[in-house]
Design a protein around this motif. Structure first.
Motif, PDB file in Angstrom:
ATOM      1  N   SER A 381       0.896  -1.166  -0.053  1.00  0.00           N
ATOM      2  CA  SER A 381       0.102   0.068  -0.150  1.00  0.00           C
ATOM      3  C   SER A 381       0.921   1.146   0.187  1.00  0.00           C
ATOM      4  O   SER A 381       2.060   1.214   0.448  1.00  0.00           O
ATOM      5  CB  SER A 381      -0.926  -0.031   1.119  1.00  0.00           C
ATOM      6  OG  SER A 381      -0.112   0.042   2.331  1.00  0.00           O
ATOM      7  N   ALA A 385      -5.583   5.903  -0.121  1.00  0.00           N
ATOM      8  CA  ALA A 385      -6.546   6.818  -0.813  1.00  0.00           C
ATOM      9  C   ALA A 385      -6.957   6.579  -2.321  1.00  0.00           C
ATOM     10  O   ALA A 385      -7.616   7.367  -2.762  1.00  0.00           O
ATOM     11  CB  ALA A 385      -6.198   8.213  -0.563  1.00  0.00           C
ATOM     12  N   GLY A 386      -6.617   5.573  -2.751  1.00  0.00           N
ATOM     13  CA  GLY A 386      -7.005   5.572  -4.169  1.00  0.00           C
ATOM     14  C   GLY A 386      -6.097   5.898  -5.301  1.00  0.00           C
ATOM     15  O   GLY A 386      -6.760   6.353  -6.383  1.00  0.00           O
ATOM     16  N   GLY A 387      -4.836   6.692  -4.721  1.00  0.00           N
ATOM     17  CA  GLY A 387      -4.393   7.542  -5.851  1.00  0.00           C
ATOM     18  C   GLY A 387      -3.118   6.901  -6.457  1.00  0.00           C
ATOM     19  O   GLY A 387      -2.641   7.368  -7.240  1.00  0.00           O
ATOM     20  N   SER A 390      -0.991   1.161  -5.582  1.00  0.00           N
ATOM     21  CA  SER A 390      -0.140   0.036  -4.784  1.00  0.00           C
ATOM     22  C   SER A 390      -0.820  -0.917  -4.526  1.00  0.00           C
ATOM     23  O   SER A 390      -0.257  -2.293  -4.490  1.00  0.00           O
ATOM     24  CB  SER A 390       0.952   0.606  -3.650  1.00  0.00           C
ATOM     25  OG  SER A 390       1.214   1.730  -3.719  1.00  0.00           O
ATOM     26  N   CYS A 391      -1.967  -1.140  -3.953  1.00  0.00           N
ATOM     27  CA  CYS A 391      -2.892  -1.877  -3.445  1.00  0.00           C
ATOM     28  C   CYS A 391      -3.834  -2.557  -4.486  1.00  0.00           C
ATOM     29  O   CYS A 391      -4.566  -3.419  -4.241  1.00  0.00           O
ATOM     30  CB  CYS A 391      -3.900  -1.497  -2.287  1.00  0.00           C
ATOM     31  SG  CYS A 391      -4.888  -0.326  -2.936  1.00  0.00           S
ATOM     32  N   LEU A 416      -9.022  -1.507  -6.268  1.00  0.00           N
ATOM     33  CA  LEU A 416      -7.978  -1.091  -5.167  1.00  0.00           C
ATOM     34  C   LEU A 416      -8.578  -1.354  -3.703  1.00  0.00           C
ATOM     35  O   LEU A 416      -9.462  -0.698  -3.431  1.00  0.00           O
ATOM     36  CB  LEU A 416      -7.950   0.490  -5.492  1.00  0.00           C
ATOM     37  CG  LEU A 416      -7.309   1.009  -6.973  1.00  0.00           C
ATOM     38  CD1 LEU A 416      -7.536   2.591  -7.102  1.00  0.00           C
ATOM     39  CD2 LEU A 416      -5.973   0.421  -7.191  1.00  0.00           C
TER      40      LEU A 416
HETATM   41  S1  FES Z   1      -2.774   2.183  -1.542  1.00  0.00           S
HETATM   42 FE1  FES Z   1      -2.905   3.939  -3.056  1.00  0.00          FE
HETATM   43  S2  FES Z   1      -4.386   3.128  -4.222  1.00  0.00           S
HETATM   44 FE2  FES Z   1      -4.528   1.764  -2.582  1.00  0.00          FE
END
Ligand code: FES
Ligand SMILES: Cc1cc2nc3c(=O)[nH]c(=O)nc-3n(C[C@H](O)[C@H](O)[C@H](O)COP(=O)(O)OP(=O)(O)OC[C@H]3O[C@@H](n4cnc5c(N)ncnc54)[C@H](O)[C@@H]3O)c2cc1C
Length: 430
Positions: A381, A385-387, A390-391, A416
């Protein structure tokens, strides 16, 4: 005797007229203050109208991603920013020579790093860093704090921050995703309070510089909390800005310092940034609050602002890591019409295929990323926050629903985990 009487009468007359003047003076004073109070209340109502939800919503529409995937940037300047030598800024210029599109002040960049390991191989690491300068077509700047190994442990020091400080030099090439994130300054003209704790100052610097150049009349306060003045970044620049802009009110809040360090320091206050301090210094106005700092700061300040009566829609915050803030209302965090149906209790089962784990979903689990971690399943991660992407995880079967529209567009068949919850029973490649 008659002379005595006339002296007494004179004294009574003088005393009476003094008392009368005093009464008139107090009466006028009271009347003026009451009129000012009523005018201020009226003004607040006007301002409430000026920052109505409709206007804020249109002013905070997200920009489309400035580019897709990774883009190469060259480091053109590396500057140590604090006397404690823990925060270093990196200026980044696009390798393709094209001008940079504007970003929203407060947004972050995502770096895809290949970090050398002891074995001589490299390890892919994804990390997010807020942009610390105002939008500028020529370059971005990020300011990165060294994360040391926790004291008295064998644990390694922070991978990305140490890589930046020790190995990234002027001339280095870095792979970067476009600016993203929902934490950014509105373009309204309502007065604004920026609060940065430690390295949480970075998005505030971008907001401040943008605000002073693009909204020169806007009232802006900056409360910058650190332990001691050696940790302050860009102290002189901030003081110069405060001296040049009467609408900019600067306060450094030093939580751990001896009183002598404060002597003669115009911008310094002793103690942490808390609501008592804000109440003491801020005039009665409907400020927007932007807060970025360590988790304990957010966990104390956000509910305290709500208790003080600050509207939910005027409190905006970001943590640089996992942070769970107890909000009275959570509506303002949602930027989409995403369904909330997954929060309803259900018999949804989540299967993590790689780890061979199957667990029943429950309403308080947070995101699927929180849920995976709570069940001992490691998922990469970054922003949470969806940016940053990574996840991103493959969905083998089932469906998810998003709590907010992600800035990062996941590949088909992927989700995500940090911003979604299951819509049905689900199997994930994790
Ligand atoms: S941790 Fe960055 S999009 Fe999920
Ligand atoms: C939106 C966003 C914006 C951000 N902006 C900034 C910014 O402007 N500036 C900035 O400096 N940071 C920022 N961050 C934080 C940044 O992304 C990184 O999290 C930070 O630099 C630490 O990463 P690292 O790789 O150096 O440390 P990591 O390798 O992730 O380690 C973090 C800490 O954990 C310790 N650790 C390592 N292994 C373990 C273990 N097994 N158990 C316990 N502890 C361990 C490390 O020693 C280190 O202290 C931001 C984060 C987000 C999400």
């Amino acid at each position: 005797m008659s002379e005595n009487m006339s002296s007494l009468q004179l004294l009574t007359w003088i005393t009476g007229s003094i008392l009368l003047q005093l009464a008139i003076y107090l009466g006028i004073g009271f009347w003026r203050h009451w009129a000012e109070y009523l005018a201020l209340r009226h003004k607040i109502v006007d301002l409430e109208v000026a920052v109505s939800p409709l206007k804020v919503a249109s002013a905070t529409e997200a920009l489309p991603a400035a580019w897709a995937g990774l883009r190469a940037f060259r480091v053109t300047r590396k500057t140590m920013e604090d006397t404690a030598q823990t925060i270093c800024s990196f200026e980044l210029v696009p390798q393709d020579g094209q001008a940079l599109k504007p970003f929203l002040p407060g947004q972050f960049l995502t770096f895809s790093l290949d970090i050398p390991t002891e074995s001589g191989a490299t390890q892919p690491v994804v990390r997010c860093y807020s942009i610390s300068n105002a939008p500028d077509p020529s370059h971005y700047r990020v300011s990165i704090k060294l994360a040391p190994a926790p004291a008295n442990t064998q644990l390694p020091a922070g991978r990305s921050s140490n890589f930046f400080h020790d190995h990234v030099v002027e001339g280095s090439l870095l792979q970067v995703r476009a600016p993203a994130g929902h934490f950014y300054l509105d373009r309204d003209d309502a007065p604004v309070v920026l609060i940065g704790g430690g390295v949480g100052i970075t998005p505030m610097l971008s907001m401040l510089h943008w605000c002073l150049s693009q909204q020169p009349g806007r009232e802006v306060w900056l409360f910058y909390g650190v332990r001691h003045s050696q940790e302050l970044v860009m102290q002189t620049q901030l003081e110069t800005l405060a001296a040049a802009h009467p609408n900019f009110h600067l306060h450094f809040c030093l939580s751990d310092t001896d009183p002598e360090a404060l002597a003669g320091q115009k911008y310094h206050l002793r103690g942490r940034v808390d609501v008592a301090l804000l109440r003491a210094l801020l005039p009665l106005k409907p400020y927007h609050y932007y807060i970025c700092g360590p988790t304990p700061m957010l966990q104390s300040l956000v509910p305290a602002l709500e208790d003080w009566g600050v509207q939910d829609s005027r409190i905006h915050y970001e943590a640089f890591g996992p942070a769970s803030i107890q909000r009275k209302k959570t509506a303002s965090l949602s930027h989409s019409g995403a369904s909330n149906e997954a929060y309803v209790a259900s018999d949804i089962m989540v299967t993590f295929a790689k780890s061979g784990t199957q667990v029943a979903w429950h309403v308080d689990a947070g995101s699927l990323l929180d849920f995976a971690e709570a069940n001992g399943i490691h998922v990469d991660s970054g922003c949470r926050a969806g940016g940053c992407g990574s996840c991103q995880t493959t969905i083998t079967s089932g469906e998810v629903t998003y709590r907010q529209t992600p800035d990062f567009d996941p590949e088909p068949g992927n989700c995500l985990l940090c911003v979604c919850t299951p819509k049905s029973s689900l199997t994930l490649e994790a």
